[in-house]
Design an enzyme around this catalytic site. Structure first.
Site, PDB file in Angstrom:
ATOM      1  N   TYR A 150      67.822  28.872 -93.056  1.00 44.77           N
ATOM      2  CA  TYR A 150      67.495  29.167 -91.653  1.00 44.77           C
ATOM      3  C   TYR A 150      67.100  30.646 -91.499  1.00 44.77           C
ATOM      4  O   TYR A 150      66.020  30.954 -90.987  1.00 44.77           O
ATOM      5  CB  TYR A 150      68.715  28.840 -90.803  1.00 44.77           C
ATOM      6  CG  TYR A 150      68.535  29.033 -89.317  1.00 44.77           C
ATOM      7  CD1 TYR A 150      67.809  28.129 -88.550  1.00 44.77           C
ATOM      8  CD2 TYR A 150      69.136  30.114 -88.655  1.00 44.77           C
ATOM      9  CE1 TYR A 150      67.676  28.291 -87.171  1.00 44.77           C
ATOM     10  CE2 TYR A 150      69.015  30.277 -87.284  1.00 44.77           C
ATOM     11  CZ  TYR A 150      68.283  29.370 -86.548  1.00 44.77           C
ATOM     12  OH  TYR A 150      68.155  29.538 -85.179  1.00 44.77           O
ATOM     13  N   GLN A 214      85.803  37.421 -85.554  1.00 45.80           N
ATOM     14  CA  GLN A 214      84.351  37.631 -85.584  1.00 45.80           C
ATOM     15  C   GLN A 214      83.800  37.528 -84.165  1.00 45.80           C
ATOM     16  O   GLN A 214      84.393  36.841 -83.328  1.00 45.80           O
ATOM     17  CB  GLN A 214      83.663  36.624 -86.542  1.00 45.80           C
ATOM     18  CG  GLN A 214      83.626  35.181 -86.105  1.00 45.80           C
ATOM     19  CD  GLN A 214      84.859  34.376 -86.496  1.00 45.80           C
ATOM     20  OE1 GLN A 214      85.966  34.908 -86.550  1.00 45.80           O
ATOM     21  NE2 GLN A 214      84.705  33.080 -86.717  1.00 45.80           N
TER      22      GLN A 214
HETATM   23  P1  NAD Z   1      68.046  22.152 -80.985  1.00 48.63           P
HETATM   24  O1  NAD Z   1      68.454  21.667 -82.327  1.00 48.63           O
HETATM   25  O2  NAD Z   1      68.768  21.615 -79.797  1.00 48.63           O
HETATM   26  O3  NAD Z   1      66.495  21.891 -80.752  1.00 48.63           O
HETATM   27  C1  NAD Z   1      65.551  21.956 -81.787  1.00 48.63           C
HETATM   28  C2  NAD Z   1      64.501  20.893 -81.532  1.00 48.63           C
HETATM   29  O4  NAD Z   1      63.516  20.959 -82.566  1.00 48.63           O
HETATM   30  C3  NAD Z   1      65.065  19.465 -81.570  1.00 48.63           C
HETATM   31  O5  NAD Z   1      64.590  18.723 -80.466  1.00 48.63           O
HETATM   32  C4  NAD Z   1      64.545  18.890 -82.883  1.00 48.63           C
HETATM   33  O6  NAD Z   1      64.400  17.485 -82.835  1.00 48.63           O
HETATM   34  C5  NAD Z   1      63.234  19.648 -83.026  1.00 48.63           C
HETATM   35  N1  NAD Z   1      62.761  19.746 -84.416  1.00 48.63           N
HETATM   36  C6  NAD Z   1      63.462  20.132 -85.505  1.00 48.63           C
HETATM   37  N2  NAD Z   1      62.685  20.100 -86.608  1.00 48.63           N
HETATM   38  C7  NAD Z   1      61.457  19.691 -86.189  1.00 48.63           C
HETATM   39  C8  NAD Z   1      60.222  19.451 -86.852  1.00 48.63           C
HETATM   40  N3  NAD Z   1      60.097  19.617 -88.187  1.00 48.63           N
HETATM   41  N4  NAD Z   1      59.159  19.022 -86.136  1.00 48.63           N
HETATM   42  C9  NAD Z   1      59.278  18.834 -84.794  1.00 48.63           C
HETATM   43  N5  NAD Z   1      60.425  19.037 -84.114  1.00 48.63           N
HETATM   44  C10 NAD Z   1      61.501  19.462 -84.805  1.00 48.63           C
HETATM   45  O7  NAD Z   1      68.137  23.749 -81.024  1.00 48.63           O
HETATM   46  P2  NAD Z   1      68.010  24.775 -79.820  1.00 48.63           P
HETATM   47  O8  NAD Z   1      69.325  25.407 -79.618  1.00 48.63           O
HETATM   48  O9  NAD Z   1      67.339  24.166 -78.663  1.00 48.63           O
HETATM   49  O10 NAD Z   1      67.065  25.877 -80.477  1.00 48.63           O
HETATM   50  C11 NAD Z   1      65.678  25.923 -80.179  1.00 48.63           C
HETATM   51  C12 NAD Z   1      65.031  27.076 -80.926  1.00 48.63           C
HETATM   52  O11 NAD Z   1      65.631  28.313 -80.554  1.00 48.63           O
HETATM   53  C13 NAD Z   1      65.122  26.960 -82.446  1.00 48.63           C
HETATM   54  O12 NAD Z   1      63.912  27.374 -83.022  1.00 48.63           O
HETATM   55  C14 NAD Z   1      66.221  27.943 -82.798  1.00 48.63           C
HETATM   56  O13 NAD Z   1      66.043  28.470 -84.090  1.00 48.63           O
HETATM   57  C15 NAD Z   1      66.058  29.000 -81.721  1.00 48.63           C
HETATM   58  N6  NAD Z   1      67.329  29.681 -81.461  1.00 48.63           N
HETATM   59  C16 NAD Z   1      68.304  29.060 -80.735  1.00 48.63           C
HETATM   60  C17 NAD Z   1      69.512  29.702 -80.548  1.00 48.63           C
HETATM   61  C18 NAD Z   1      70.619  29.074 -79.745  1.00 48.63           C
HETATM   62  O14 NAD Z   1      71.698  29.669 -79.655  1.00 48.63           O
HETATM   63  N7  NAD Z   1      70.441  27.948 -79.112  1.00 48.63           N
HETATM   64  C19 NAD Z   1      69.739  30.977 -81.107  1.00 48.63           C
HETATM   65  C20 NAD Z   1      68.720  31.544 -81.872  1.00 48.63           C
HETATM   66  C21 NAD Z   1      67.510  30.898 -82.033  1.00 48.63           C
HETATM   67  N1  UDP Z   2      83.038  28.579 -84.903  1.00 50.36           N
HETATM   68  C1  UDP Z   2      84.355  28.262 -84.724  1.00 50.36           C
HETATM   69  N2  UDP Z   2      84.694  26.975 -84.477  1.00 50.36           N
HETATM   70  C2  UDP Z   2      83.773  25.978 -84.373  1.00 50.36           C
HETATM   71  C3  UDP Z   2      82.404  26.309 -84.526  1.00 50.36           C
HETATM   72  C4  UDP Z   2      82.076  27.628 -84.799  1.00 50.36           C
HETATM   73  O1  UDP Z   2      85.237  29.142 -84.798  1.00 50.36           O
HETATM   74  O2  UDP Z   2      84.167  24.830 -84.137  1.00 50.36           O
HETATM   75  C5  UDP Z   2      82.681  29.990 -85.169  1.00 50.36           C
HETATM   76  C6  UDP Z   2      81.710  30.208 -86.313  1.00 50.36           C
HETATM   77  O3  UDP Z   2      82.405  30.326 -87.537  1.00 50.36           O
HETATM   78  C7  UDP Z   2      81.028  31.491 -85.889  1.00 50.36           C
HETATM   79  C8  UDP Z   2      81.032  31.428 -84.361  1.00 50.36           C
HETATM   80  O4  UDP Z   2      82.042  30.494 -84.011  1.00 50.36           O
HETATM   81  O5  UDP Z   2      81.797  32.604 -86.273  1.00 50.36           O
HETATM   82  C9  UDP Z   2      79.708  30.962 -83.772  1.00 50.36           C
HETATM   83  O6  UDP Z   2      79.333  29.776 -84.442  1.00 50.36           O
HETATM   84  P1  UDP Z   2      78.108  28.888 -83.974  1.00 50.36           P
HETATM   85  O7  UDP Z   2      78.022  27.746 -84.922  1.00 50.36           O
HETATM   86  O8  UDP Z   2      78.221  28.614 -82.521  1.00 50.36           O
HETATM   87  O9  UDP Z   2      76.844  29.850 -84.106  1.00 50.36           O
HETATM   88  P2  UDP Z   2      76.391  30.909 -85.223  1.00 50.36           P
HETATM   89  O10 UDP Z   2      77.391  30.980 -86.322  1.00 50.36           O
HETATM   90  O11 UDP Z   2      75.095  30.385 -85.686  1.00 50.36           O
HETATM   91  O12 UDP Z   2      76.317  32.169 -84.486  1.00 50.36           O
END
Ligand code: NAD
Ligand code: UDP
Length: 325
Positions: A150, A214
């Site tokens: 990722y 964390q």
């Molecule tokens: P999510 O998993 O809910 O949504 C991702 C969507 O992309 C899903 O609908 C999935 O079916 C679709 N998808 C995955 N692979 C695909 C492919 N190969 N072709 C077409 N569709 C595909 O995640 P989200 O939280 O909505 O995140 C959306 C975007 O924002 C992502 O790119 C993620 O990296 C970025 N992002 C989200 C967060 C967060 O905290 N939610 C943080 C940082 C970055």
């Molecule tokens: N985490 C946790 N319990 C859970 C899921 C996540 O303590 O059930 C922790 C995880 O180890 C991380 C933080 O919460 O330190 C945020 O995790 P999340 O999966 O939400 O997002 P990311 O690690 O991608 O920031």
């Protein structure tokens, strides 16, 4: 500033958590939206269904690892699993989605003259050694750990798209999104906030990984969507990379306690092993987004958690089943 009225927007990943909220906001502001999604983690049958609002949305089931040719004005590339549980399930597909997907969509955006808003991530900073993280920090990412598919995938996408903008004039805007939560998350999404809310409502112990010291900084999804739209519409965002997130930092232990406080529940915490390479501190420096876009998050954590918990309660009461991950 451009307006969205009548603009044709393409939202890849538009059936996911953020994409659903973004699609709804675009439709509310008068855009015509095509959602492109392979439904690998997104759903069309949840309460947060993107289609059907104002009749101006259409849906194409498609994996962005394959080329596609769509016309329009603005492309928001959100397609990629975002929860560690999901992106680690098939790391090769995660990498391909980030990198091949960005390549296909980037080419398409150049050919068809689209504004390209890339959903990048705070994970490009890895386990940061600089705090808070500003866009000038290069990051600290292990190339072969369980998060690398990722983190490195998103970094490579930034590189490819930036080169495409230099070489072929792509109108690129990169949003580095920090942890975002809210109503409409898949209830079994697997991220900390959704896990804690689900566990609390089911009366199960809240699984805190490590000792919970964390940190993460949580942005409500409506604030994030406002930031993504501002990046697309503001000409000053062209060619820029911007952190979008809420700079209020909490330990994971505090987040668990906040969920219990807002839910009005008293459930035990269960301490579990910390996953490999879990970043120890994360907090965005959002000075650039404030300066360039005039954007900053408005929704405070108690309000945001209350919206999420109310939504989860209603969906669980309606018998929403958990996705088979
Ligand atoms: P999510 O998993 O809910 O949504 C991702 C969507 O992309 C899903 O609908 C999935 O079916 C679709 N998808 C995955 N692979 C695909 C492919 N190969 N072709 C077409 N569709 C595909 O995640 P989200 O939280 O909505 O995140 C959306 C975007 O924002 C992502 O790119 C993620 O990296 C970025 N992002 C989200 C967060 C967060 O905290 N939610 C943080 C940082 C970055
Ligand atoms: N985490 C946790 N319990 C859970 C899921 C996540 O303590 O059930 C922790 C995880 O180890 C991380 C933080 O919460 O330190 C945020 O995790 P999340 O999966 O939400 O997002 P990311 O690690 O991608 O920031």
């Amino acid at each position: 500033m451009m307006s969205l009225e009548g603009k044709k927007c393409i939202v890849t990943g538009g059936a996911g958590f953020v994409g659903t909220h973004l699609t709804r906001a675009l439709l509310r502001q008068g855009a015509v939206v095509t959602v492109v999604d392979d439904l690998s983690t997104g759903h069309l049958n949840t309460s947060a269904q993107p289609t059907g609002e104002q009749g101006n949305a259409s849906f194409i089931q498609h994996d962005i690892c394959q080329p596609i040719d769509l016309r329009g004005d603005i492309l928001f590339n959100l397609a990629c699993p975002a929860s560690p549980k999901h992106y680690q399930r098939d790391p090769l597909q995660t990498w391909k989605t980030s990198v091949l997907g960005a390549m296909h969509l980037g080419e398409m955006a150049v050919e068809n003259n689209l504004i390209f808003v890339q959903a990048s991530t705070s994970e490009v900073y890895g386990d940061p050694q600089v705090h808070p993280q500003s866009e000038t920090y290069w990051g600290n990412v292990c190339t072969k750990g369980i998060r690398a598919c990722y983190d490195e995938g998103k970094r490579a996408a930034e590189t490819y798209l930036t080169d495409l903008s230099r070489m072929r004039g792509l109108d690129l805007r990169i949003a580095r999104i920090f942890n975002t939560y809210g109503a409409g998350m898949a209830i079994d999404d697997g991220r900390a906030v959704s896990n804690f809310a689900l566990q609390a409502l089911q009366g199960d112990p809240l699984t805190v990984f490590g000792d919970g010291s964390q940190t993460r900084s949580l942005c409500y999804v409506h604030d994030l969507v406002d930031g993504l739209i501002a990046m697309a519409l503001n000409p000053s965002a062209r060619g820029e990379i911007m952190n979008l997130g809420n700079p209020r930092e909490h330990t994971v232990r505090e987040i668990a306690d906040l969920v219990l406080e807002v839910a009005g529940l008293d459930v035990a915490l269960e301490f579990c092993p910390l996953p490999q390479h879990d970043p120890m501190r994360r907090c965005p420096d959002i000075a650039k987004a404030r300066r360039v876009l005039g954007w900053s998050p408005k929704i405070e954590i108690h309000e945001g958690l209350s919206l999420l918990i109310t939504d989860f309660k209603a969906r669980l009461a309606a018998g929403e089943t958990l996705a088979p991950f």
